[in-house]
Scaffold this motif. Structure first.
Motif, PDB file in Angstrom:
ATOM      1  N   GLY A 167     -22.277   0.931  -8.252  1.00 52.21           N
ATOM      2  CA  GLY A 167     -21.077   1.754  -8.225  1.00 52.21           C
ATOM      3  C   GLY A 167     -19.996   1.274  -9.167  1.00 52.21           C
ATOM      4  N   THR A 192     -12.664   8.515  -6.733  1.00 52.10           N
ATOM      5  CA  THR A 192     -13.977   7.884  -6.597  1.00 52.10           C
ATOM      6  C   THR A 192     -14.829   8.586  -5.551  1.00 52.10           C
ATOM      7  OG1 THR A 192     -15.122   5.797  -6.073  1.00 52.10           O
ATOM      8  CG2 THR A 192     -13.041   6.200  -4.941  1.00 52.10           C
ATOM      9  N   PRO A 194     -17.604   7.120  -3.448  1.00 51.43           N
ATOM     10  CA  PRO A 194     -18.255   5.823  -3.232  1.00 51.43           C
ATOM     11  C   PRO A 194     -19.684   5.902  -2.733  1.00 51.43           C
ATOM     12  CG  PRO A 194     -16.672   6.279  -1.479  1.00 51.43           C
ATOM     13  CD  PRO A 194     -16.508   7.366  -2.495  1.00 51.43           C
ATOM     14  N   ASN A 195     -20.038   6.981  -2.020  1.00 51.62           N
ATOM     15  CA  ASN A 195     -21.358   7.061  -1.389  1.00 51.62           C
ATOM     16  C   ASN A 195     -22.234   8.127  -2.022  1.00 51.62           C
ATOM     17  OD1 ASN A 195     -20.508   5.131   0.560  1.00 51.62           O
ATOM     18  ND2 ASN A 195     -19.509   6.761   1.724  1.00 51.62           N
ATOM     19  N   HIS A 197     -23.319   8.976  -5.072  1.00 55.34           N
ATOM     20  CA  HIS A 197     -22.421   9.571  -6.059  1.00 55.34           C
ATOM     21  C   HIS A 197     -22.978  10.846  -6.682  1.00 55.34           C
ATOM     22  CE1 HIS A 197     -20.239   9.795  -9.931  1.00 55.34           C
ATOM     23  NE2 HIS A 197     -19.273   9.139  -9.304  1.00 55.34           N
ATOM     24  N   THR A 203     -24.370   4.089  -5.020  1.00 55.21           N
ATOM     25  CA  THR A 203     -23.415   3.837  -3.943  1.00 55.21           C
ATOM     26  C   THR A 203     -22.626   2.574  -4.246  1.00 55.21           C
ATOM     27  OG1 THR A 203     -24.762   4.944  -2.265  1.00 55.21           O
ATOM     28  CG2 THR A 203     -23.215   3.272  -1.480  1.00 55.21           C
ATOM     29  N   MET A 204     -21.320   2.632  -4.035  1.00 58.53           N
ATOM     30  CA  MET A 204     -20.488   1.462  -4.263  1.00 58.53           C
ATOM     31  C   MET A 204     -20.856   0.365  -3.260  1.00 58.53           C
ATOM     32  SD  MET A 204     -16.311   1.012  -4.088  1.00 58.53           S
ATOM     33  CE  MET A 204     -15.972   2.439  -5.138  1.00 58.53           C
ATOM     34  N   ARG A 209     -15.827  -2.918  -2.233  1.00 56.75           N
ATOM     35  CA  ARG A 209     -14.863  -1.928  -1.748  1.00 56.75           C
ATOM     36  C   ARG A 209     -13.481  -2.527  -1.524  1.00 56.75           C
ATOM     37  NH1 ARG A 209     -18.144   2.871   1.169  1.00 56.75           N
ATOM     38  NH2 ARG A 209     -20.007   2.663  -0.124  1.00 56.75           N
ATOM     39  N   GLU A 225     -10.530   9.192  -2.143  1.00 57.52           N
ATOM     40  CA  GLU A 225     -11.921   8.946  -1.749  1.00 57.52           C
ATOM     41  C   GLU A 225     -12.579  10.282  -1.404  1.00 57.52           C
ATOM     42  OE1 GLU A 225     -14.481   6.349   1.558  1.00 57.52           O
ATOM     43  OE2 GLU A 225     -12.320   6.664   1.838  1.00 57.52           O
ATOM     44  N   ASN A 227     -15.864  12.093  -0.198  1.00 58.97           N
ATOM     45  CA  ASN A 227     -17.054  11.599   0.494  1.00 58.97           C
ATOM     46  C   ASN A 227     -17.840  12.707   1.198  1.00 58.97           C
ATOM     47  OD1 ASN A 227     -18.846   9.592   1.387  1.00 58.97           O
ATOM     48  ND2 ASN A 227     -17.756   9.381   3.322  1.00 58.97           N
ATOM     49  N   LEU A 242     -13.672   3.803   2.477  1.00 55.78           N
ATOM     50  CA  LEU A 242     -12.530   3.091   1.914  1.00 55.78           C
ATOM     51  C   LEU A 242     -11.296   3.294   2.791  1.00 55.78           C
ATOM     52  CD1 LEU A 242     -12.952   3.982  -1.873  1.00 55.78           C
ATOM     53  CD2 LEU A 242     -13.698   1.897  -0.708  1.00 55.78           C
TER      54      LEU A 242
END
Length: 440
Positions: A167, A192, A194-195, A197, A203-204, A209, A225, A227, A242
């Protein structure tokens, strides 16, 4: 008749095809239709295998049960469902949304939730209330095309931040912030996903994080964020949001489009209290209120159906399709291609050999009855011509296998042409594509 009378009437000056051109606001200059859209009018034909659009696979939904729920909603609450509602959203649904987010470690109050017409509206509204023309938005490279479209519409400048298989890279984020601020420009927020993507499929890392949040807090930069895929991890792992780590500096965007039904267009934003007030006012001026009927239907679905079991079914459906795509890529793509291996979500990010321009190749791919989205759609700076986003969520495993086989043939032909004639330099088009269902 005089000689003057015999002359033809002078031609009027050439006019634009759009008589309103001079009336538009300056910000519309960046609102251009993507060339992809014309191609996808062909790509939607049944003989074309589309690995492009991120459409949920609705065949997994209990349609008969939902039909009964719709009928009961009209019979029991029709007077409310067909009426105007609150700009912030139905209170019961906002309460249920906090329960959904609790799965990701978020402790939220319903008063800080704003229901929107899909998370795209939430993203657009957040950009509207924070960004002045010339402000800088940081976004991962690549990034979601709908986000880039909103940033461009509000005349914000996008500065991309590099990612890797884990990520967003914190060191790259720190360097980007330092460079932008040293130039005297103002960074308003980091956007961003994060999951799982979109489009990169990565995935970050959890270990990154807190560091990303700390970097943004130190630089006075808000975090947005996004998501929509967070519950769709194939190994049943749910990553901490996050927002669960920082309640004051993160605006969280969520959606029922990927875990229930995209056509209902029900999303939400969870924001710090003061930001929530601005979001409600901006949403009210845009839509007056989100559709009450759709909200009540989602609320009934959450209260009367095993929605967690439905999410589990989605995970299994998408994992099977992910596996089919990864297997087909191994089998059919020529040497020199690499790709991500997502552990959730909808997408694989493919990198092709040097010299291949995936945007220029797209018409030839569609001629061979396979469609994808070129990586250039996901960059605001003209990059991405060696990348392809492949979506595995909608086609059956058999169609995925066939689509990748066709794509492999197109790539092999392209490499043979390059070996014979060499590559032709392409002039990058700077600016984001407008969002649409084919690139969602």
């Amino acid at each position: 008749m005089t000689s003057q009378e015999s002359q033809p009437a002078p031609r009027s000056r050439a006019r634009s095809l759009d008589a309103h051109l001079s009336r538009y606001a300056a910000r519309t200059a960046g609102m251009t239709a993507s060339e992809i859209r014309a191609l996808f009018s062909v790509a939607s034909r049944p003989e074309v295998v589309s690995l492009a659009g991120g459409m949920p696979n609705l065949s997994a939904l209990p349609m008969e049960s939902l039909a009964g729920e719709v009928a009961r909603l009209v019979a029991d609450e029709g007077q409310v469902a067909f009426q105007y509602g609150s700009a912030q959203g139905v209170p019961e649904l906002r309460e249920q949304i906090t329960e959904v987010m609790a799965l990701e470690g978020i402790n939220a109050h319903p008063d800080d939730v704003v229901v929107t017409v899909g998370s795209q509206m939430a993203l657009d509204t957040v950009t509207r209330i924070f960004c002045d023309p010339g402000d800088v938005v940081l976004a991962e490279a690549p990034s979601y095309v709908g986000a880039l479209g909103s940033f461009t519409a509000y005349q914000a400048e996008v500065v991309h931040v590099a990612m890797d298989e884990s990520g967003l890279i914190p060191a790259a984020l720190r360097a980007a912030l330092d460079a932008v601020q040293a130039s005297g420009r103002r960074v308003k927020f980091l956007y961003t996903i994060p999951n799982f993507h979109n489009p990169a499929g990565v995935t970050m890392a959890v270990s990154r994080r807190a560091e990303v949040l700390d970097i943004c807090a130190r630089h006075g930069v808000l975090v947005i964020e996004d998501n929509p895929y967070g519950l769709l991890g194939f190994d049943n792992q749910i990553y901490p949001a996050l927002r669960s780590m920082d309640e004051e500096n993160v605006v969280y965007l969520g959606s029922f489009s990927k875990t229930f039904a995209s056509g209902l267009r029900v999303g939400w934003a969870l924001a710090p209290h003061a930001v929530r007030e601005k979001l409600v006012l901006a949403s009210e001026s845009a839509t007056l209120c989100p559709p009450t009927f759709n909200q009540l239907l989602v609320s009934r679905y959450l209260s009367t159906h095993d929605w967690k079991g439905q999410v589990k079914t989605y995970r299994e459906v998408y994992r099977e399709r992910r596996d089919a795509m990864l297997s087909a890529l191994e089998q059919h793509l020529p040497p020199g291609c690499t790709w991500t291996r997502p552990d959730g979500g909808f997408y694989v990010w493919l990198t092709v050999p040097e010299g291949v321009d995936t945007k220029a190749m797209l018409p030839r791919a569609i001629t061979q009855r396979v469609a994808y989205v070129s990586g250039t759609a996901f960059h605001a700076d003209g990059f991405g011509s060696r990348q392809i986003r492949l979506s595995f969520c909608y086609p059956t495993p058999e169609r995925i296998q066939e689509g990748v086989r066709r794509l492999g043939g197109v790539l092999q032909d392209e490499l043979e042409l390059l070996a014979t004639f060499g590559s032709v330099p392409q002039r990058p088009r700077i600016g984001a594509d407008s969002p649409g269902p084919d690139t969602a």
